[in-house]
Design a protein around this motif. Sequence first.
Motif, PDB file in Angstrom:
ATOM      1  N   SER A   1       0.811  -1.218   0.000  1.00 31.55           N
ATOM      2  CA  SER A   1       0.000   0.000   0.000  1.00 31.55           C
ATOM      3  C   SER A   1       0.845   1.270   0.000  1.00 31.55           C
ATOM      4  CB  SER A   1      -0.930   0.008   1.212  1.00 31.55           C
ATOM      5  OG  SER A   1      -0.201   0.235   2.397  1.00 31.55           O
ATOM      6  N   LEU A   2       2.104   1.116   0.337  1.00 34.98           N
ATOM      7  CA  LEU A   2       2.972   2.296   0.300  1.00 34.98           C
ATOM      8  C   LEU A   2       3.079   2.775  -1.145  1.00 34.98           C
ATOM      9  CD1 LEU A   2       5.824   1.041   2.639  1.00 34.98           C
ATOM     10  CD2 LEU A   2       4.027   2.678   3.201  1.00 34.98           C
ATOM     11  N   PRO A   3       3.122   4.053  -1.344  1.00 36.49           N
ATOM     12  CA  PRO A   3       3.178   4.557  -2.720  1.00 36.49           C
ATOM     13  C   PRO A   3       4.577   4.424  -3.330  1.00 36.49           C
ATOM     14  CG  PRO A   3       3.176   6.380  -1.191  1.00 36.49           C
ATOM     15  CD  PRO A   3       3.001   5.120  -0.363  1.00 36.49           C
ATOM     16  N   LEU A   4       5.143   3.214  -3.220  1.00 40.41           N
ATOM     17  CA  LEU A   4       6.506   3.004  -3.713  1.00 40.41           C
ATOM     18  C   LEU A   4       6.626   3.256  -5.210  1.00 40.41           C
ATOM     19  CD1 LEU A   4       7.450  -0.232  -1.732  1.00 40.41           C
ATOM     20  CD2 LEU A   4       8.252   2.099  -1.313  1.00 40.41           C
ATOM     21  N   VAL A   5       5.652   2.765  -5.965  1.00 35.82           N
ATOM     22  CA  VAL A   5       5.714   2.974  -7.414  1.00 35.82           C
ATOM     23  C   VAL A   5       5.634   4.463  -7.726  1.00 35.82           C
ATOM     24  CG1 VAL A   5       4.509   2.572  -9.598  1.00 35.82           C
ATOM     25  CG2 VAL A   5       4.812   0.696  -7.976  1.00 35.82           C
ATOM     26  N   SER A   6       4.751   5.167  -7.048  1.00 36.41           N
ATOM     27  CA  SER A   6       4.619   6.605  -7.283  1.00 36.41           C
ATOM     28  C   SER A   6       5.886   7.353  -6.893  1.00 36.41           C
ATOM     29  CB  SER A   6       3.436   7.169  -6.487  1.00 36.41           C
ATOM     30  OG  SER A   6       2.252   6.547  -6.895  1.00 36.41           O
ATOM     31  N   VAL A   7       6.424   7.019  -5.741  1.00 31.88           N
ATOM     32  CA  VAL A   7       7.636   7.697  -5.274  1.00 31.88           C
ATOM     33  C   VAL A   7       8.809   7.383  -6.202  1.00 31.88           C
ATOM     34  CG1 VAL A   7       9.319   7.828  -3.403  1.00 31.88           C
ATOM     35  CG2 VAL A   7       6.878   7.877  -2.887  1.00 31.88           C
ATOM     36  N   LEU A   8       8.970   6.111  -6.540  1.00 30.31           N
ATOM     37  CA  LEU A   8      10.048   5.761  -7.467  1.00 30.31           C
ATOM     38  C   LEU A   8       9.853   6.438  -8.818  1.00 30.31           C
ATOM     39  CD1 LEU A   8      10.652   1.977  -6.758  1.00 30.31           C
ATOM     40  CD2 LEU A   8      12.236   3.861  -6.354  1.00 30.31           C
ATOM     41  N   GLY A   9       8.615   6.458  -9.298  1.00 27.20           N
ATOM     42  CA  GLY A   9       8.340   7.139 -10.561  1.00 27.20           C
ATOM     43  C   GLY A   9       8.728   8.604 -10.510  1.00 27.20           C
ATOM     44  N   MET A  10       8.421   9.265  -9.387  1.00 23.32           N
ATOM     45  CA  MET A  10       8.795  10.673  -9.255  1.00 23.32           C
ATOM     46  C   MET A  10      10.310  10.843  -9.192  1.00 23.32           C
ATOM     47  SD  MET A  10       5.847  12.481  -6.940  1.00 23.32           S
ATOM     48  CE  MET A  10       5.784  11.314  -5.597  1.00 23.32           C
ATOM     49  N   ILE A  11      10.973   9.938  -8.481  1.00 21.54           N
ATOM     50  CA  ILE A  11      12.441  10.015  -8.411  1.00 21.54           C
ATOM     51  C   ILE A  11      13.052   9.838  -9.789  1.00 21.54           C
ATOM     52  CG2 ILE A  11      14.514   8.829  -7.561  1.00 21.54           C
ATOM     53  CD1 ILE A  11      12.877   8.251  -4.962  1.00 21.54           C
ATOM     54  N   TRP A  12      12.589   8.784 -10.505  1.00 22.01           N
ATOM     55  CA  TRP A  12      13.154   8.534 -11.844  1.00 22.01           C
ATOM     56  C   TRP A  12      12.857   9.717 -12.769  1.00 22.01           C
ATOM     57  CZ3 TRP A  12      15.975   5.503  -9.641  1.00 22.01           C
ATOM     58  CH2 TRP A  12      15.652   4.257  -9.130  1.00 22.01           C
ATOM     59  N   LEU A  13      11.636  10.262 -12.710  1.00 22.67           N
ATOM     60  CA  LEU A  13      11.280  11.409 -13.551  1.00 22.67           C
ATOM     61  C   LEU A  13      12.146  12.616 -13.213  1.00 22.67           C
ATOM     62  CD1 LEU A  13       9.433  12.798 -15.620  1.00 22.67           C
ATOM     63  CD2 LEU A  13       7.798  13.202 -13.761  1.00 22.67           C
ATOM     64  N   TRP A  14      12.356  12.863 -11.919  1.00 21.57           N
ATOM     65  CA  TRP A  14      13.146  14.029 -11.505  1.00 21.57           C
ATOM     66  C   TRP A  14      14.605  13.889 -11.957  1.00 21.57           C
ATOM     67  CZ3 TRP A  14      11.776  18.695 -10.075  1.00 21.57           C
ATOM     68  CH2 TRP A  14      12.754  19.547  -9.589  1.00 21.57           C
TER      69      TRP A  14
ATOM     70  N   HIS B   1       2.448  15.838 -12.370  1.00 20.60           N
ATOM     71  CA  HIS B   1       2.506  14.380 -12.226  1.00 20.60           C
ATOM     72  C   HIS B   1       1.993  13.959 -10.846  1.00 20.60           C
ATOM     73  CE1 HIS B   1       4.027  10.280 -12.423  1.00 20.60           C
ATOM     74  NE2 HIS B   1       4.589  10.491 -11.252  1.00 20.60           N
ATOM     75  N   ALA B   2       2.448  14.631  -9.797  1.00 22.64           N
ATOM     76  CA  ALA B   2       2.036  14.277  -8.437  1.00 22.64           C
ATOM     77  C   ALA B   2       0.538  14.487  -8.249  1.00 22.64           C
ATOM     78  CB  ALA B   2       2.829  15.099  -7.417  1.00 22.64           C
ATOM     79  N   GLU B   3       0.012  15.568  -8.769  1.00 26.73           N
ATOM     80  CA  GLU B   3      -1.423  15.831  -8.635  1.00 26.73           C
ATOM     81  C   GLU B   3      -2.245  14.812  -9.422  1.00 26.73           C
ATOM     82  OE1 GLU B   3      -4.593  19.493  -8.799  1.00 26.73           O
ATOM     83  OE2 GLU B   3      -2.789  19.641 -10.026  1.00 26.73           O
ATOM     84  N   ALA B   4      -1.818  14.502 -10.627  1.00 21.20           N
ATOM     85  CA  ALA B   4      -2.528  13.500 -11.436  1.00 21.20           C
ATOM     86  C   ALA B   4      -2.491  12.138 -10.747  1.00 21.20           C
ATOM     87  CB  ALA B   4      -1.920  13.416 -12.835  1.00 21.20           C
ATOM     88  N   THR B   5      -1.372  11.827 -10.109  1.00 21.37           N
ATOM     89  CA  THR B   5      -1.267  10.560  -9.376  1.00 21.37           C
ATOM     90  C   THR B   5      -2.323  10.499  -8.284  1.00 21.37           C
ATOM     91  OG1 THR B   5       1.094  10.383  -9.855  1.00 21.37           O
ATOM     92  CG2 THR B   5       0.259   9.103  -7.989  1.00 21.37           C
ATOM     93  N   PHE B   6      -2.507  11.589  -7.562  1.00 20.72           N
ATOM     94  CA  PHE B   6      -3.541  11.629  -6.525  1.00 20.72           C
ATOM     95  C   PHE B   6      -4.902  11.283  -7.109  1.00 20.72           C
ATOM     96  CE2 PHE B   6      -7.064  14.004  -4.679  1.00 20.72           C
ATOM     97  CZ  PHE B   6      -7.069  13.497  -3.394  1.00 20.72           C
TER      98      PHE B   6
END
Length: 116
Positions: A34-47, A59-64
């Motif tokens: 349930s941790l947003p690992l995919v989202s966090v990793l996606g943001m890290i890779w994108l950044w 990206h973060a808002e759309a993820t929400f």
Amino acid sequence: MVFFILKCLISGVLIAAASGVARRYPGAGALIASLPLVSVLGMIWLWIEKPDRLIMSRHAEATFWYVLPSLPMFLLIPRLLRVGVPFWVALMAGCALTIILYLGTTWALARFGSGS
């Protein structure tokens, strides 16, 4: 290409760890999943690839907004399993529900805006 392989390895190890823990401790595995690992990793890779504040904020808002329609799936699947529906059918029903809700969310965001 090396960075792509590194991203795949790190992401894969985290998913494998979550499923491995879930075999012995379903609650702990669910917590990890349930941790947003995919989202966090996606943001890290994108950044790392494109450090742009506007793109990241969108990206973060759309993820929400796209997390919300996925949540009912996690209520439908266990309910179906408890009444005897086979796992694969329950999973497909949960995925179908999520797709329908994603389409509704996409329509609503296009029509009413996401605030960004």
